[in-house]
Design a protein around this motif. Structure first.
Motif, mmCIF file in Angstrom:
data_model
loop_
_atom_site.group_PDB
_atom_site.id
_atom_site.type_symbol
_atom_site.label_atom_id
_atom_site.label_comp_id
_atom_site.label_asym_id
_atom_site.label_seq_id
_atom_site.Cartn_x
_atom_site.Cartn_y
_atom_site.Cartn_z
ATOM 1 N N PHE A 168 -0.038 0.245 -4.321
ATOM 2 C CA PHE A 168 -1.470 0.346 -4.631
ATOM 3 C C PHE A 168 -2.124 1.261 -3.615
ATOM 4 O O PHE A 168 -1.600 1.479 -2.517
ATOM 5 N N GLY A 200 -13.120 0.333 -4.123
ATOM 6 C CA GLY A 200 -13.983 -0.581 -3.376
ATOM 7 C C GLY A 200 -15.440 -0.429 -3.783
ATOM 8 O O GLY A 200 -15.779 0.275 -4.744
ATOM 9 N N ALA A 227 0.834 -1.198 0.000
ATOM 10 C CA ALA A 227 0.000 0.000 0.000
ATOM 11 C C ALA A 227 0.871 1.251 0.000
ATOM 12 O O ALA A 227 1.972 1.262 0.566
ATOM 13 N N THR A 237 -10.458 -1.679 -10.978
ATOM 14 C CA THR A 237 -9.049 -1.445 -10.685
ATOM 15 C C THR A 237 -8.476 -0.527 -11.758
ATOM 16 O O THR A 237 -8.594 -0.820 -12.953
ATOM 17 N N ASP A 274 -6.072 1.819 -2.010
ATOM 18 C CA ASP A 274 -7.487 1.456 -1.913
ATOM 19 C C ASP A 274 -8.311 2.716 -1.724
ATOM 20 O O ASP A 274 -8.016 3.525 -0.828
ATOM 21 N N GLU A 290 -12.534 4.441 -1.906
ATOM 22 C CA GLU A 290 -13.974 4.182 -1.920
ATOM 23 C C GLU A 290 -14.575 4.855 -3.158
ATOM 24 O O GLU A 290 -14.005 5.821 -3.676
ATOM 25 N N ARG A 292 -7.374 0.745 -6.413
ATOM 26 C CA ARG A 292 -8.425 -0.268 -6.277
ATOM 27 C C ARG A 292 -9.650 0.407 -5.692
ATOM 28 O O ARG A 292 -9.643 0.837 -4.529
#
Ligand SMILES: [Cu+2]
Length: 565
Positions: free
Chosen positions: A280, A378, A45, A350, A282, A284, A376
């Motif tokens: 990467f 979510g 991350a 993604t 993550d 929302e 990514r």
């Protein structure tokens, strides 16, 4: 004179066979040093403030005390720990995950006293190739921290015109950052090393950190009066390319020109974001704010996010008056973009933050490095936040009055690929002859950067942020032949008679104040700045302006300027 026109100039001027002549230089860049390991992408991350990036803890009221020291961090699971140079706030840096690990968060209008104590070894380690022709004290590590974007007194600037020898082991640089308005609004600045002749090496080794200014509108929290994302939905992204040796050390190749160590540009074959290799992120499926800094030594980025919509809301000099929709972000070293990103409608997908060749007239010899990071998206939103792009913002467009005078500054490249290869401003070295740019305090001036080389140079002014007035195409070869001196064209000569078309206005994403501008080949680039001094600071005060391709800055595309009475 013809013998001095380099292979790269021949290419620019369209000589037959230019492309073939260009190849040896490119292969030199690609072949120097050992090959990097193959490193699989997207294993870790991206570090974030409070989670891999240390938010600096004050050492007293409005006071920070940093030491520069060497640490080691694993920047990718397949790599041994990498020795790094870091700014330690006194915490010991347990919270630093990668090679970029420190952020100061300050309030616009609240001054800070900051100190930097050099706690590094006295001489450079083997993985850093010093060119002792360029440094004041040979292989000695001499540090000097510059607040990039800071409106400060000359002796707080981290300024090689004031302190050419920098700061040695055990020595402390003490500075005062006034953070005053309107020159230092809410914005993303950064501080990084500026040691004379060694900036490229000291920054490469890790000496760079974020400096985030807040105000009553840009609070960094959510909700805020502007209606933009904040908190966990505001993501700083510092992008830097690097190469690695197999032992985990950073690889910086030495020149293969006999008698030289310095190379013209450092280009990595691995991309780091916030100090981790190809990480990467993550997110929302909602609106985000990305604050992007090109922290590369020499690479000009051309970023896009595939399907996600982008609105730029600010740049180096802070937030604008309104958002501007953008498809891509072309960022030269030291340029910043403050952008809103809409991940709604992309739930479960993604994305790749891509980097492609910058569009003309931006020109760079960088080999391709197409992937920056993975994003990514979510499927659930934990906090909805703003749901619309604001119609207006709390910042400003740049709109300065007409200048009191105009100065003409040439960008020259001399003896390319020879041991004596260097670059310059105005046909002279950094410390050669008297200071020629001498704006009077409080006046507005236009500075015209006249690019006589084949590549784009991101020109950075200390002290002031500026308005981009425009770029004018011109016959660089004719201008050069008419005005050539021993080391390129001297400063002060108006290129307007050699214009081949009208001035082109700044790009939409250049609507605000900036501290770094792309001076493209084939153009002269006009910027406009008001040369105020900080409160209580009396003229004369001497600063520098330079190319922010830090290899160029070190050899020797930098000049002092003095704000006079
Ligand atoms: Cu340059």
């Amino acid at each position: 004179m013809a013998a001095r026109i380099s292979r790269r100039r021949l290419l620019q001027y369209g000589a037959a066979g230019g492309a073939a002549l260009f190849l040896p230089w490119q292969s030199r860049v690609a072949s120097a040093g050992a090959a990097s390991l193959p490193l699989p992408k997207f294993l870790e991350a991206v570090p974030l403030p409070g989670a891999g990036i240390v938010v600096a803890t004050p050492s007293g009221t409005n006071r920070y005390s940093f030491t520069q020291r060497q640490i080691a961090r694993q920047l990718h699971p397949y790599l041994p720990p990498t020795p790094l140079w870091a700014y330690d706030d006194g915490s010991g840096l347990a919270g630093q995950a990668g090679s970029f690990g420190m952020a100061v968060v300050a309030q616009s209008g609240t001054p800070l006293s900051v100190s930097f104590t050099n706690n590094l070894a006295g001489s450079y380690p083997g993985w850093i190739p010093v060119d002792t022709r360029l440094t004041p004290l040979g292989n000695q590590v001499r540090l000097m921290t510059h607040l990039h974007g800071g409106f400060v007194a000359a002796d707080s600037d981290g300024n090689p015109a004031i302190t050419p020898n920098g700061f040695g082991p055990g020595e402390t640089q003490s500075v005062f950052y006034g953070n005053e308005q309107p020159q230092m609004p809410a914005s993303l600045l950064w501080f990084h090393d500026h040691g004379l002749g060694a900036t490229r090496l000291n920054v490469f080794a890790g000496l760079a950190a974020a400096y985030i200014l807040r105000d009553q509108y840009d609070t960094g929290t959510e909700p805020n009066p502007i209606g933009i994302p904040g908190g966990a939905y505001e993501i700083p992204l510092v992008i830097q390319d690097r190469r690695f040796n197999r032992d985990g050390t950073f690889l910086y190749p030495a020149s293969d020109i006999a008698g030289a160590t310095w190379i013209g540009e450092y280009f990595g074959d691995v991309m780091l974001v916030n100090g981790k290799v190809w990480p990467f992120l993550d997110v929302e499926p909602r609106l985000y704010r990305f604050r992007i800094l090109n922290g590369c030594n020499a690479r000009i980025l051309n970023l896009d996010l595939g399907g996600a919509s982008l609105w730029q809301i600010g740049a180096e000099g802070g937030m604008w008056d309104k958002p501007v929709p953008v498809k891509r972000l072309v960022l030269a070293p030291a340029e910043r973009a403050d952008v809103l990103v809409d991940f709604r409608g992309l739930a479960g997908q993604t994305l790749i933050l891509n980097n492609t060749r910058p569009p003309a007239p931006v020109s760079t010899p960088a080999p391709a490095l197409p992937v920056v990071m993975q994003i990514r998206v979510g499927t659930t939103v934990s906090q909805p936040g703003p749901t619309t792009i604001p119609g207006s913002l709390s910042g400003r467009a740049a709109n300065l009055p007409a200048p009191a005078r105009t100065r003409y500054i040439t960008l020259n490249e001399i003896d390319t690929d020879e041991p004596t290869w260097f670059l310059n401003l105005n046909g002279v070295h950094f410390d050669e002859g008297p200071v020629t740019e001498t704006p009077r305090a409080g006046t507005v001036e236009d500075w015209v950067y006249i690019n006589l080389t084949a590549d784009t140079h991101p020109m950075h002014t200390h002290l002031v942020t500026f308005q981009v007035v425009g770029r004018t195409p011109f016959d660089a070869q004719a201008y050069e032949e008419a005005n050539e001196g021993p080391h390129g064209v001297p400063g002060g000569i108006d290129p307007t008679p050699f214009a081949t078309g009208p001035m082109q206005p700044p790009a939409p994403e250049e609507r605000g104040f900036k501290d770094t501008v792309k001076a493209n080949p084939g153009y002269f680039t006009t910027i406009r700045a008001k040369f105020d001094l900080p409160s209580g600071v009396k003229a004369p005060q001497t600063y520098v302006h330079h190319c922010h391709i830090v290899e160029h800055e070190d050899n020797d595309m930098m000049r002092p300027f003095t704000v006079t009475r």
